[in-house]
Enzyme design. Structure first.
Site, PDB file in Angstrom:
ATOM      1  N   GLU A 180       0.876  -1.176   0.000  1.00 46.24           N
ATOM      2  CA  GLU A 180       0.000   0.000   0.000  1.00 46.24           C
ATOM      3  C   GLU A 180       0.904   1.213   0.000  1.00 46.24           C
ATOM      4  O   GLU A 180       1.752   1.367   0.882  1.00 46.24           O
ATOM      5  CB  GLU A 180      -0.876   0.016   1.247  1.00 46.24           C
ATOM      6  CG  GLU A 180      -2.212  -0.669   1.017  1.00 46.24           C
ATOM      7  CD  GLU A 180      -3.103  -0.611   2.242  1.00 46.24           C
ATOM      8  OE1 GLU A 180      -3.927  -1.517   2.387  1.00 46.24           O
ATOM      9  OE2 GLU A 180      -2.959   0.325   3.056  1.00 46.24           O
ATOM     10  N   GLU A 239      -6.038   9.339  10.082  1.00 44.65           N
ATOM     11  CA  GLU A 239      -4.756   8.785  10.513  1.00 44.65           C
ATOM     12  C   GLU A 239      -4.411   9.216  11.930  1.00 44.65           C
ATOM     13  O   GLU A 239      -4.667  10.334  12.342  1.00 44.65           O
ATOM     14  CB  GLU A 239      -3.617   9.250   9.586  1.00 44.65           C
ATOM     15  CG  GLU A 239      -3.913   9.198   8.108  1.00 44.65           C
ATOM     16  CD  GLU A 239      -4.188   7.805   7.571  1.00 44.65           C
ATOM     17  OE1 GLU A 239      -3.922   6.804   8.284  1.00 44.65           O
ATOM     18  OE2 GLU A 239      -4.682   7.703   6.433  1.00 44.65           O
TER      19      GLU A 239
END
Lengths: 374, 280
Positions: free
Chosen positions: B51, B62
């Site tokens: 990824e 995040e």
């Protein structure tokens, strides 16, 4: 997504429930102090020599700004949803104070995320929130201002969704927030409409409001959307000038993009990275604008002007001296354009300015810009 | 087209009777050349899929490690085009390891979905995960990616009930990314026992392999999740190695790759002794 769907459904049910609306109305009357007056600013009108200028006195609400209208609505909704913890983001601290206030009133724990930069420049409001029992968490990520506080609040929300309600302060963010915040703020425009009809026997030629995220402006505009003779004028923060990169005018200086779950005009670079907003007013210091304003701009129903830091400071002092009212530096941006609008409409016309907040919180900022120490 | 690379990789994993290890790294972190070295080293370190994060100024899903990684990458001048260039350079030495780009919508919108999709396909990208693009809003992006032969990988979370899952998996391909904790990346720890029934649910709803990520930091935790999922994603623990190595002035590439290796081992041997257990 399930959590915003749940909120959407809960809000739709509350909105249609007369008991909810009745309870909200009662708190707005007895706790917030509504309706706020519509005041004919005689000396300001004389000063500009154009249309009659009325001020919608939102700064007289409990906590000193329009922010409490939305907070009262949302906290009643949060309790209806069985949530037991409230989080919020704040820029200038006005929304944080209003949120901390309603949390104190209803006995709910409150965490307010605030950019570390804003914590520094709005210390009195941080202390005010603490007095009200709220915990203020400084946010140091990104540019450490309002957008980063919003990022951090979103992170908290997705982590603690089982018991936490995110009380967003402006008409932006993901659906249903822009609609919900608008609805709770629309009391401003509804009252204005009734009051101006009573005072003048007619609708105003224009209503004017400052725009950051745009909650006070959309609250003023929305009830007039179908009254085509009423011009809707928003004023964005031009910071150090639209010719510089240091401004906060998403519509006048940005382009459409996606941030915080809504598609709207944003300050961004050519790579789609969000850029920092700059304004003397922490409350307008946001790189986006509520999506409904973007739409009103695109369809041409509303006009978005700008005012610089310097023009707003001048307007701040003008209103203080002429009317004995210290406006919030945010509201002073709208004031900076009211002369142009009043003159354009001309004598015999009527314009209304939404005085969204009071300026006591800005005294230190204004003094600093005047080179004075207090 | 390119989605074939994802399908082939999961078919191979199934054949080997093990879960895949998905390594998340941020493009351009801490700088372009180092990031390319890391990318090129990942397959040998045991990454079955990669990824590749593309940085965004406001990464709201995040936790601190990946937020900081994005800030380092942006400070080093990384862009969307730069991310595609990295992938293209990686493809010179590896034609089999799928690369999934992961990030936020605005940089893609800013570039234009069609242009981005064509460039991404040409660079050897196989799929894209867009954290802040719900299925309701995904149609234009999905159509552009589809036309270029790329998968739009969807996210499912612990709060996705069955009704929601059926919306999420519509028209998806490749695999589904199951977010194992309610929250942001790299903060809470995933619990394999809690994850297991959800993985099964997502598999059933999608008919696709399920990769599990968010909250997996150690080889032990990775191994536990590897026993119940088709692939295990680790991101924050890897980008933390970048941060630590930069801070201590150590070699970034070897720090990240050795961490990747230990995590990959945890995943690779998680099911040793139970080779008959099948996935998908």
């Amino acid at each position: 997504m399930p959590l915003v769907h749940q909120l959407d459904a809960a809000y739709a049910a509350a909105k249609a429930d007369p008991a909810f609306q009745g309870e909200l109305r009662s708190f707005l009357t007895h706790y917030v102090g509504r309706p706020s007056p519509l005041y004919f600013a005689e000396r300001l009108t004389e000063h500009f020599g154009g249309a009659k200028i009325y001020l919608k006195r939102e700064e007289l609400n409990h906590t000193g700004s329009h922010k409490i209208n939305n907070c009262m609505g949302q906290i009643l909704l949060a309790m209806r949803m069985g949530k037991t913890r409230i989080i919020a983001e704040t820029g200038a601290g006005q929304h944080g104070v209003a949120t901390a206030t309603v949390c104190a009133r209803f006995g709910l724990p409150c965490v307010v995320y605030m950019g570390a930069v804003d914590v520094e420049r709005q210390k009195p409001n941080v202390f005010r929130m603490n007095l009200l029992g709220a915990e203020v968490r400084p946010v140091t990520s990104g540019s450490a201002t309002l957008k980063d506080a919003m990022n951090e609040a979103l992170r908290d929300w997705v982590t603690n969704v089982h018991d936490t309600y995110y009380l967003i302060g402006t008409a932006a963010g993901m659906h249903p927030y822009p609609v919900m915040v608008r609805d709770f703020q629309a009391v401003i425009g509804q009252e204005t409409k009734d009051q101006v009809l009573e005072a003048e026997g007619r609708l105003p030629d224009a209503v004017v409001a400052c725009v950051g995220g745009g909650s006070n402006a959309i609250g003023m505009f929305h009830p007039f959307l179908n009254d085509e003779g009423v011009r809707l004028i928003g004023v964005e923060a031009a910071g150090e000038g639209m010719g510089t990169e240091r401004h906060a005018a998403a519509i006048n200086g940005g382009r459409p993009g996606v941030l915080h779950g809504n598609k709207t005009y944003l300050l961004q670079d050519h790579e789609g990275q969000i850029t920092e907003a700059h304004s003397i007013s922490a409350g307008l210091d946001y790189p986006g604008i509520g999506p409904e304003h973007s739409w009103l701009h695109d369809v041409g129903r509303a006009t978005y002007l700008t005012a610089t830091d310097a023009e707003s400071l001048e307007a701040f002092m003008l209103l203080s001296k002429l009317e004995g009212i210290l406006p919030a530096i945010e509201s002073a941006h709208a004031l900076a354009r009211i002369g142009d609008v009043a003159r354009e409409v001309g004598p015999g016309g009527v314009v209304v300015l939404n005085l969204s907040g009071r300026g006591d919180k800005d005294v230190a900022t204004v003094a600093a810009h005047l080179g004075r120490t207090i | 087209m390119t989605t074939a690379r994802i399908d082939a990789r999961f078919a191979k994993l199934k054949q080997e009777g093990r879960a895949g290890f998905v390594a998340y790294v941020m493009a351009g972190d801490p700088d372009r050349d180092t990031a390319l070295e890391i990318l090129k080293g990942l397959p040998a370190a045991g990454a079955d899929l990669i990824e590749l994060g593309f940085p965004f100024s406001d990464p709201m899903a995040e936790g601190p490690p990946i937020q900081r990684a994005a800030q380092r990458a942006l400070a080093a001048g990384m862009t969307l085009r730069g991310t595609l260039d990295l992938a293209r350079d990686f493809r010179e030495t590896d034609q089999d390891t799928p690369i999934i780009m992961m990030g936020y919508l605005n940089p893609l919108l800013s570039r234009g979905y069609g242009t981005f999709a064509r460039d991404a396909a040409a660079a050897g990208i196989d799929g894209v995960i867009v954290v802040d693009c719900p299925p309701e809003e995904a149609r234009p992006l999905a159509a552009a990616l589809d036309a270029a032969g790329l998968s739009l990988i969807r996210l499912a979370t612990p709060t996705s009930d069955d009704a929601r899952l059926s919306v999420i998996v519509q028209g998806t391909s490749g695999f589904v990314y199951y977010v194992s904790v309610a929250g942001v990346t790299g903060v809470k720890e995933a619990d394999a026992d809690e994850v297991a029934p959800h993985v099964e649910r997502v598999r059933k709803a999608s008919g696709l392999p399920v990769a599990v990520g968010f909250g997996i930091k150690t080889p032990e935790r990775a191994a536990a999740v590897a026993r119940v999922a088709d692939a295990v994603v680790v991101g924050s623990a890897l980008v933390d190695e970048v941060a630590k190595a930069v801070e201590r002035n150590e070699l970034v590439t070897s720090a990240v790759l050795s961490k990747a290796e230990s995590l990959a081992k945890g995943v690779r041997f998680a099911r040793t002794g139970q080779p008959t257990k099948t996935t998908v």
